[in-house]
Structure formats: structure tokens, C-alpha cells
Design a protein around this motif. Structure first.
Motif, PDB file in Angstrom:
ATOM      1  N   UNK A 109      -2.859  -7.152  -9.017  1.00  0.00           N
ATOM      2  CA  UNK A 109      -2.542  -8.432  -9.633  1.00  0.00           C
ATOM      3  C   UNK A 109      -1.140  -8.879  -9.204  1.00  0.00           C
ATOM      4  N   UNK A 110      -1.043 -10.057  -8.587  1.00  0.00           N
ATOM      5  CA  UNK A 110       0.227 -10.532  -8.043  1.00  0.00           C
ATOM      6  C   UNK A 110       1.266 -10.758  -9.138  1.00  0.00           C
ATOM      7  N   UNK A 111       0.855 -11.312 -10.271  1.00  0.00           N
ATOM      8  CA  UNK A 111       1.805 -11.558 -11.350  1.00  0.00           C
ATOM      9  C   UNK A 111       2.374 -10.241 -11.882  1.00  0.00           C
ATOM     10  N   UNK A 112       1.531  -9.216 -11.922  1.00  0.00           N
ATOM     11  CA  UNK A 112       2.003  -7.909 -12.363  1.00  0.00           C
ATOM     12  C   UNK A 112       3.024  -7.347 -11.375  1.00  0.00           C
ATOM     13  N   UNK A 113       2.764  -7.568 -10.093  1.00  0.00           N
ATOM     14  CA  UNK A 113       3.705  -7.132  -9.058  1.00  0.00           C
ATOM     15  C   UNK A 113       5.060  -7.830  -9.231  1.00  0.00           C
ATOM     16  N   UNK A 114       5.037  -9.153  -9.442  1.00  0.00           N
ATOM     17  CA  UNK A 114       6.277  -9.902  -9.612  1.00  0.00           C
ATOM     18  C   UNK A 114       7.039  -9.442 -10.854  1.00  0.00           C
ATOM     19  N   UNK A 165       0.830  -1.207   0.000  1.00  0.00           N
ATOM     20  CA  UNK A 165       0.000   0.000   0.000  1.00  0.00           C
ATOM     21  C   UNK A 165       0.862   1.253   0.000  1.00  0.00           C
ATOM     22  N   UNK A 166       1.968   1.230   0.724  1.00  0.00           N
ATOM     23  CA  UNK A 166       2.842   2.397   0.788  1.00  0.00           C
ATOM     24  C   UNK A 166       3.498   2.687  -0.559  1.00  0.00           C
ATOM     25  N   UNK A 167       3.737   1.642  -1.333  1.00  0.00           N
ATOM     26  CA  UNK A 167       4.472   1.795  -2.588  1.00  0.00           C
ATOM     27  C   UNK A 167       3.563   1.858  -3.811  1.00  0.00           C
ATOM     28  N   UNK A 168       2.327   1.410  -3.670  1.00  0.00           N
ATOM     29  CA  UNK A 168       1.422   1.375  -4.806  1.00  0.00           C
ATOM     30  C   UNK A 168       1.525   0.083  -5.580  1.00  0.00           C
ATOM     31  N   UNK A 169       1.582  -1.025  -4.846  1.00  0.00           N
ATOM     32  CA  UNK A 169       1.686  -2.348  -5.473  1.00  0.00           C
ATOM     33  C   UNK A 169       0.439  -2.662  -6.281  1.00  0.00           C
ATOM     34  N   UNK A 170       0.583  -3.209  -7.488  1.00  0.00           N
ATOM     35  CA  UNK A 170      -0.596  -3.582  -8.289  1.00  0.00           C
ATOM     36  C   UNK A 170      -1.418  -4.660  -7.577  1.00  0.00           C
ATOM     37  N   UNK A 222      11.473  -5.965 -13.459  1.00  0.00           N
ATOM     38  CA  UNK A 222      11.778  -5.011 -14.527  1.00  0.00           C
ATOM     39  C   UNK A 222      12.021  -3.581 -14.054  1.00  0.00           C
ATOM     40  N   UNK A 223      11.666  -3.283 -12.801  1.00  0.00           N
ATOM     41  CA  UNK A 223      11.741  -1.901 -12.317  1.00  0.00           C
ATOM     42  C   UNK A 223      12.639  -1.842 -11.080  1.00  0.00           C
ATOM     43  N   UNK A 224      13.925  -1.521 -11.253  1.00  0.00           N
ATOM     44  CA  UNK A 224      14.856  -1.503 -10.115  1.00  0.00           C
ATOM     45  C   UNK A 224      14.440  -0.546  -9.001  1.00  0.00           C
ATOM     46  N   UNK A 225      13.874   0.596  -9.352  1.00  0.00           N
ATOM     47  CA  UNK A 225      13.485   1.549  -8.314  1.00  0.00           C
ATOM     48  C   UNK A 225      12.305   1.027  -7.494  1.00  0.00           C
ATOM     49  N   UNK A 226      11.398   0.314  -8.140  1.00  0.00           N
ATOM     50  CA  UNK A 226      10.257  -0.305  -7.442  1.00  0.00           C
ATOM     51  C   UNK A 226      10.760  -1.360  -6.461  1.00  0.00           C
ATOM     52  N   UNK A 227      11.679  -2.202  -6.928  1.00  0.00           N
ATOM     53  CA  UNK A 227      12.252  -3.225  -6.061  1.00  0.00           C
ATOM     54  C   UNK A 227      13.022  -2.585  -4.906  1.00  0.00           C
ATOM     55  N   UNK A 228      13.752  -1.513  -5.191  1.00  0.00           N
ATOM     56  CA  UNK A 228      14.565  -0.858  -4.160  1.00  0.00           C
ATOM     57  C   UNK A 228      13.697  -0.274  -3.056  1.00  0.00           C
TER      58      UNK A 228
END
Length: 227
Positions: free
Chosen positions: A111-116, A104-109, A121-127
Motif C-alpha cells: 500500500x503506497x499510503x502506508x509506505x509514505x 523489494x530490498x527493504x520490504x516496502x508495504x 514515522x520510521x527514521x531507519x526505514x527512510x535511512x
């Protein structure tokens, strides 16, 4: 009553098919020794929450319980000392008051597969998940919490022993970048619900828990479990 219930479950599950029963064997340790209890309460600066205190002093100091079992009090203290170097964290109020959901803090999708896929693919999202995991795996967020149950996969249930939510059980899955969630129940409510669930599973051979997005909250009253 607790030991009698465990005996019923053990008789109904001779093959130890209920999750992690092979590890604890439905056995409880003897009640905690006075020295360990005094050491914990001296570190806290207060008595342990009463429901948990009754369990470890009158029923058993760890053993059979939810998931991989209840951690003995001495082992819980050792875990804190290993992680933090001392028991000082127990003497400070826990600042947690409501759930901390990393997604919720980061804006996770949704859909779980979309999150994975985004993690890949998005280093800043993972960071950002890594930053939250590091933040909430350290003080002050570890203050006033005692680890009590190993959920597995790096997640733990802890009991708040100081602070505004004293006596409530929390799931800490900050290590795997999920968050911290209050079950909204005390220790004995959690334990009794696990007993009922384990007996039902042992006698029917099926897990009675419903499918839910937050399955680790199944023995609590947090509405996220039903979301």
C-alpha cells in the motif's frame, strides 16, 4: 521513416498537447558530428550499440523523443563528465543484469499510503532508502551506461554500452529512491513504440498507456509494467 512519422504527429498535434511536445516540437537535431561520435566510442572502447548508433548518425542526434526528448550525444557525455569528472565510467562493463527494486530490498508495504506514512514515522526505514539511493547513484553502478532520455523528476533512461546487458535501455530512478529497471528492449524499439503512442495520443486526444504500477516501463517488455 522516423522523420516522416514525426511530421505526421506534429500535424496531428498543432497545439503540442502530447507530453513535453512543447519542449522538443517534434524536431530532431542533425546527425551527430564525427568528432563527438569518435570521442564517445573511444571512451567506450567499442562502437555504440548499433540501433542507437544508426539513430544518432543517420536520423538525428537527439531532439524529439519519449518524455522530455532524446539527449544529444555530446550532452550525454557532458552530463557524465559533470557527474563523475571524466568519461572513464564508459570504459567499464555495467554490472547490472536484472532490476534493482529498492522497495523489494527493504520490504516496502504494497500500500503506497502506508509506505509514505512509514517514511514519515520510521527514521531507519527512510535511512535505508537513502543508503540505497547513494549506493546505486555512484560507480560501479554507473559504469557502462550512457544517459539518453530525461524522464523527469530526477529519473533518466540510460543505454548500456558495455557489459552483459549491452544494448538494453534502463530506467534509473535511484535519485528518488525507487531503483533501476531494465525495459528489456533496445533503443529503437523504445523509440518506435513512443512514435506509435504519440501518434495515437495526438489523433485521439487520450493517452493510450494502461494504468500500471511501473508506468515508466510502458515502452518496454519488462513484466513489471503489467503487474
Amino acid at each position: 521513416m522516423v522523420r516522416e512519422m514525426l511530421a505526421r504527429i506534429a500535424a496531428a498535434d498543432p497545439g503540442r498537447e502530447v507530453f513535453a511536445a512543447f519542449r522538443h516540437g517534434y524536431e530532431l537535431n542533425p546527425p551527430v558530428d564525427a568528432a563527438t561520435l569518435a570521442r564517445a566510442e573511444q571512451a567506450i572502447g567499442a562502437r555504440l550499440p548499433e540501433e542507437y548508433r544508426w539513430f544518432v548518425t543517420e536520423v538525428g542526434d537527439g531532439g524529439a523523443g519519449p518524455y522530455y526528448g532524446v539527449l544529444p550525444l555530446g550532452a550525454a557525455l557532458s552530463r557524465l563528465e559533470t557527474a563523475l569528472g571524466s568519461l572513464d565510467s564508459l570504459g567499464h562493463d555495467c554490472p547490472l543484469e536484472s532490476d534493482v527494486d529498492f522497495g523489494e530490498l527493504i520490504g516496502q508495504p504494497d500500500d503506497w499510503d502506508e509506505h509514505l506514512a512509514r517514511l514519515e514515522s520510521d527514521p531507519s526505514y527512510e535511512a535505508r532508502f537513502g543508503e540505497l539511493s547513494q549506493k546505486y547513484s555512484d560507480v560501479p553502478w554507473l559504469h557502462g551506461r550512457l544517459p539518453i532520455v530525461d524522464y523527469g523528476c530526477g529519473a533518466w533512461f540510460s543505454l548500456v554500452v558495455r557489459g552483459p546487458r549491452r544494448g538494453t535501455v534502463w530506467l534509473d530512478s535511484s535519485d528518488d529512491s525507487t531503483g533501476l529497471y531494465c525495459l528489456e528492449v533496445d533503443f529503437m524499439t523504445l523509440y518506435r513504440r513512443w512514435l506509435d503512442d504519440a501518434l495515437a495520443e495526438a489523433t485521439t486526444g487520450t493517452d493510450t498507456g494502461q494504468e500500471a504500477s511501473y508506468g515508466f516501463l510502458k515502452y518496454g517488455d519488462n513484466p513489471r509494467y503489467n503487474s
